[in-house]
Design a protein around this motif. Structure first.
Motif, mmCIF file in Angstrom:
data_model
loop_
_atom_site.group_PDB
_atom_site.id
_atom_site.type_symbol
_atom_site.label_atom_id
_atom_site.label_comp_id
_atom_site.label_asym_id
_atom_site.label_seq_id
_atom_site.Cartn_x
_atom_site.Cartn_y
_atom_site.Cartn_z
ATOM 1 N N VAL A 36 18.462 11.498 -12.399
ATOM 2 C CA VAL A 36 17.862 10.217 -12.540
ATOM 3 C C VAL A 36 15.951 9.864 -12.020
ATOM 4 O O VAL A 36 15.593 11.409 -11.610
ATOM 5 N N TRP A 37 15.930 9.542 -12.541
ATOM 6 C CA TRP A 37 13.832 9.800 -12.359
ATOM 7 C C TRP A 37 13.894 7.755 -12.012
ATOM 8 O O TRP A 37 14.557 7.048 -11.748
ATOM 9 N N VAL A 38 12.284 8.104 -11.258
ATOM 10 C CA VAL A 38 11.852 7.282 -10.829
ATOM 11 C C VAL A 38 10.475 6.891 -11.328
ATOM 12 O O VAL A 38 9.438 7.548 -11.193
ATOM 13 N N LEU A 39 10.417 5.556 -12.587
ATOM 14 C CA LEU A 39 9.077 4.946 -13.279
ATOM 15 C C LEU A 39 8.036 4.694 -12.590
ATOM 16 O O LEU A 39 8.335 3.429 -12.055
ATOM 17 N N THR A 40 7.237 5.536 -12.031
ATOM 18 C CA THR A 40 6.237 5.200 -11.215
ATOM 19 C C THR A 40 5.102 4.268 -12.124
ATOM 20 O O THR A 40 4.319 4.188 -12.212
ATOM 21 N N GLU A 41 5.011 3.121 -10.181
ATOM 22 C CA GLU A 41 3.632 2.371 -10.669
ATOM 23 C C GLU A 41 2.325 2.784 -10.297
ATOM 24 O O GLU A 41 2.442 2.782 -8.529
ATOM 25 N N VAL A 42 1.741 3.554 -10.808
ATOM 26 C CA VAL A 42 0.441 4.114 -9.930
ATOM 27 C C VAL A 42 -0.563 2.978 -10.262
ATOM 28 O O VAL A 42 -1.231 2.925 -11.692
ATOM 29 N N ASP A 43 -1.442 2.582 -9.376
ATOM 30 C CA ASP A 43 -2.428 1.695 -9.671
ATOM 31 C C ASP A 43 -3.548 2.069 -8.884
ATOM 32 O O ASP A 43 -4.164 2.349 -8.138
ATOM 33 N N GLY A 44 -4.604 3.101 -9.596
ATOM 34 C CA GLY A 44 -5.882 3.892 -9.363
ATOM 35 C C GLY A 44 -5.864 4.674 -8.927
ATOM 36 O O GLY A 44 -5.294 5.777 -9.435
ATOM 37 N N THR A 45 -5.638 5.291 -7.361
ATOM 38 C CA THR A 45 -5.439 6.148 -6.881
ATOM 39 C C THR A 45 -4.118 6.000 -6.149
ATOM 40 O O THR A 45 -3.919 6.816 -5.253
#
Lengths: 311, 335
Positions: free
Chosen positions: B4-13
């Motif tokens: 199980v993975w979470v594709l993480t949304e990173v905006d800047g920091t």
């Protein structure tokens, strides 16, 4: 440029639905309630404004031809209905793969469809189709235009009231927002004339597919459609590092209420306070100068400020 | 059992809240293991990604993308390439937030990984056979569909933000970050944002405004709102007001904030001469920064404000306008 409009017909979402009375889960309540998807209607108008060469395609049994008749009445050149009973159980992934085969056969430059489906209304088939074809997908746009037969440009709302102009190289999939324009009335005479036009009916075999292949593409199935059963929102438990009294206080407040803010209180001469407010805003990450510079061109005349007040 | 993975949304920091919510749900699905957090990005994503250990991530993987301006579709292709190469017989389960970014990423990811795609879900749980049972709204949110993904099929599930809430965090729990070379940019044809037209704060619907300057009874009349409008113009904010201000005819109805007006969620809310009755505060959502200026230090608005200025709003706002104007446009004539 040839535009292909994907039209879906389905149960009118304006009708009252009782999943327990309509038989098996997800069953449609009969042909009386089948209507063309309003979002696809917007896509049809959009396609007709782009090009004179518009084809319409729908996947569904014979009663779904209402969508194609509408397309013919509005001026689509051709209409194709694709159906096989195996498609009734197809999920978005399988549907997108079948559509990809149809798109390859019809060779359009732009595929247009509504940003929302009927029924499930997930809007996931068009982007899956684009991914399968390796085409770009413009999601949720209105006011679409084609520039030089190479680029399709659309506008979509962005965060904070902004408008974004997005472009994609052709061939591309375009998902049109249903709010992007009022669909014109279709005259009865045009409808009657359109009903006499033959509609091409395709089977999977004509696309070089068969039922077993399509069945093998199905990755998920809708097991039931039912009234919502609420599930409680997760609330974070009190952190173990806090004192017992603090944890109790958090629990008693339901965990939903944020702890009272340690608001900073300012008092003093206005000019000094104003300086501190600006420092606070900048410290909180608000670029007061940047926004001013951005707006410098649009800032109205001073003294015009009362414009919004009622006379 | 599939990973199980979470594709993480990173905006800047910053990690998007929707991704942290997804991590909470992934933790339930991954039991007794922990889910992994995967992100595609550059150096700036290192610290926020490693901090996801506190949210329950058992692994944190950053696939390096040289350009921060890579499209979501390209990020999806990179993530899929990495996930596909992961050892393990079964296709993975990937959760992500149903945000504009997630909507662009998920279909590409599901196509590359050859998994199911279940968008806009509100809940996900394991079936007895190791498959997945996902609940998502259907028929205009009036009904809920239960979608089953059989074991081993793998799935990409986007979760509606704000529905599940955040799981409890384990403060201080760290996870080692694995950095992977993303290689050359994948050949993905994706749309491009050509131009962004800024919104005119004077015309914008208050519900969409990122900054709002609001006034209440304490503003005293239309002349007061003229001054507030000046401040709003300088801040790039829209002007709103309480019900009293609208009832007295100082503002049109569509500028009313509160239970009987607009529900707003600006990032900055400057309240002048507003006491903050519960009906007004009901319309203020989203946890943005609140600056209140009022003579009554016991007013409810002062309690929720991040910065509370005690005093008459007029000289304070006049001073703010003066300062902002001299700072921004040195050559501009006053008045």
């Amino acid at each position: 440029v040839t535009g292909l409009v994907l039209l879906q017909a389905g149960m009118d979402s304006g009708l009252a639905v009782d999943p327990r009375r309509s038989g098996a889960a997800g069953d449609r309540p009969g042909r009386g309630g089948v209507v063309p998807n309003p979002a696809d209607r917007a896509a049809l108008e959009c396609a007709l404004s782009l090009t004179a060469r518009v084809l319409a395609l729908t996947i569904g049994p014979v009663e779904h031809e209402c969508a194609l008749h509408l397309a013919r009445a509005r001026g689509a050149m051709g209409a194709v209905r694709l159906w096989d009973p195996v498609l009734a159980a197809a999920d978005a992934v399988a549907m997108a793969r079948v559509l990809a085969a149809a798109v390859v056969a019809l060779e359009p430059a732009v595929v247009l469809t509504g940003a929302r489906g009927l029924e499930g209304a997930t809007g996931s088939v068009p982007p899956l189709l684009a991914a399968r074809l390796g085409w770009p997908c413009l999601q949720g746009v209105g006011r679409v235009r084609v520039e030089g037969d190479r680029v399709v440009v659309g506008e979509r709302p962005g965060a904070g009231g902004r408008r974004e102009e997005v472009e994609a190289a052709i061939p591309a999939v375009v998902m049109v927002r249903p709010e992007s324009g009022e669909a014109p009335y279709v005259a009865y005479r045009a409808r009657r004339a359109a009903a006499r036009h033959p509609i091409e009916c395709w089977s999977l075999q004509q696309l070089g597919l068969d039922a077993a292949t399509v069945h093998g593409w199905v990755r998920s199935e809708v097991e039931a459609v039912d009234w919502p059963r609420p599930r409680p929102r997760r609330t974070a438990g009190p952190p173990a590092a806090k004192s017992a009294a603090e944890r109790l206080r958090q629990l008693v407040s339901g965990g939903s209420k944020p702890p009272a803010l340690q608001s900073r209180l300012l008092e003093g001469p206005p000019d000094e306070v104003a300086g501190q407010v600006i420092a606070f805003l900048e410290g909180s990450g608000f670029h007061v100068l940047a926004s001013v510079n951005r707006l410098a061109g649009t800032t109205p005349r001073a003294g015009d400020g009362g414009r919004e007040a009622k006379p | 059992v599939s990973s199980v993975w979470v594709l993480t949304e990173v905006d800047g920091t910053t990690v998007a809240e929707a991704s942290r919510e997804a991590l909470g749900e992934a933790a339930e699905l991954a039991r007794p293991d922990r889910p992994g957090a995967l992100a595609v990005g550059s150096q700036t994503a290192v610290a926020p990604l490693a901090a996801l250990g506190a949210d329950g991530a058992g692994r944190a993987v950053l696939v390096d993308a040289p350009s921060a301006a890579e499209t979501p579709e390209a990020a999806a292709a990179r993530a899929a390439a990495w996930l596909g190469a992961e050892p393990g017989a079964e296709r993975p389960i990937v959760l992500l937030g149903h945000t504009p970014w997630g909507r662009a990423v998920a279909p590409v990811l599901a196509t590359h990984l050859d998994t199911a795609l279940v968008p806009d879900a509100v809940a996900a749980r394991r079936a007895g056979d190791g498959g997945l049972i996902v609940t998502r709204p259907a028929y205009g949110d009036r009904l809920y569909a239960t979608v089953r993904v059989r074991a081993g099929q793998g799935a990409v599930v986007t979760l509606r933000p704000g529905v599940l809430g955040m799981a409890a965090t384990e403060a201080g729990r760290a996870v080692a970050l694995e950095r992977v070379n993303g290689g050359p940019a994948p050949a993905v044809r994706a749309p491009r944002v050509r131009q962004v037209h800024a919104a005119d704060p004077r015309q914008i619907d208050l519900r969409e405004a990122e900054r709002i300057v609001a006034g209440g009874r304490g503003v005293g009349g239309p002349e007061g709102f003229a001054l507030l409008q000046e401040l709003a113009d300088l801040l790039g904010a829209a002007v709103g007001g309480s019900r009293v201000a609208v009832d007295l005819g100082w503002l049109p109805w569509e500028r009313q904030i509160g239970q009987s007006g607009r529900v707003v969620s600006p990032r900055l809310y400057v309240a002048c001469g507003i006491s903050g009755a519960s009906q007004h505060l009901w319309g203020l959502r989203g946890g943005g920064t609140v600056v209140a200026i009022d003579t009554d230090r016991r007013a409810p608005i002062m309690e929720i404000a991040h910065l509370a200025v005690v005093g008459d709003w007029r000289p304070v706002v006049a001073a703010l306008v003066r300062r902002l104007r001299t700072r921004s446009m040195p050559g501009r004539a006053e008045g």
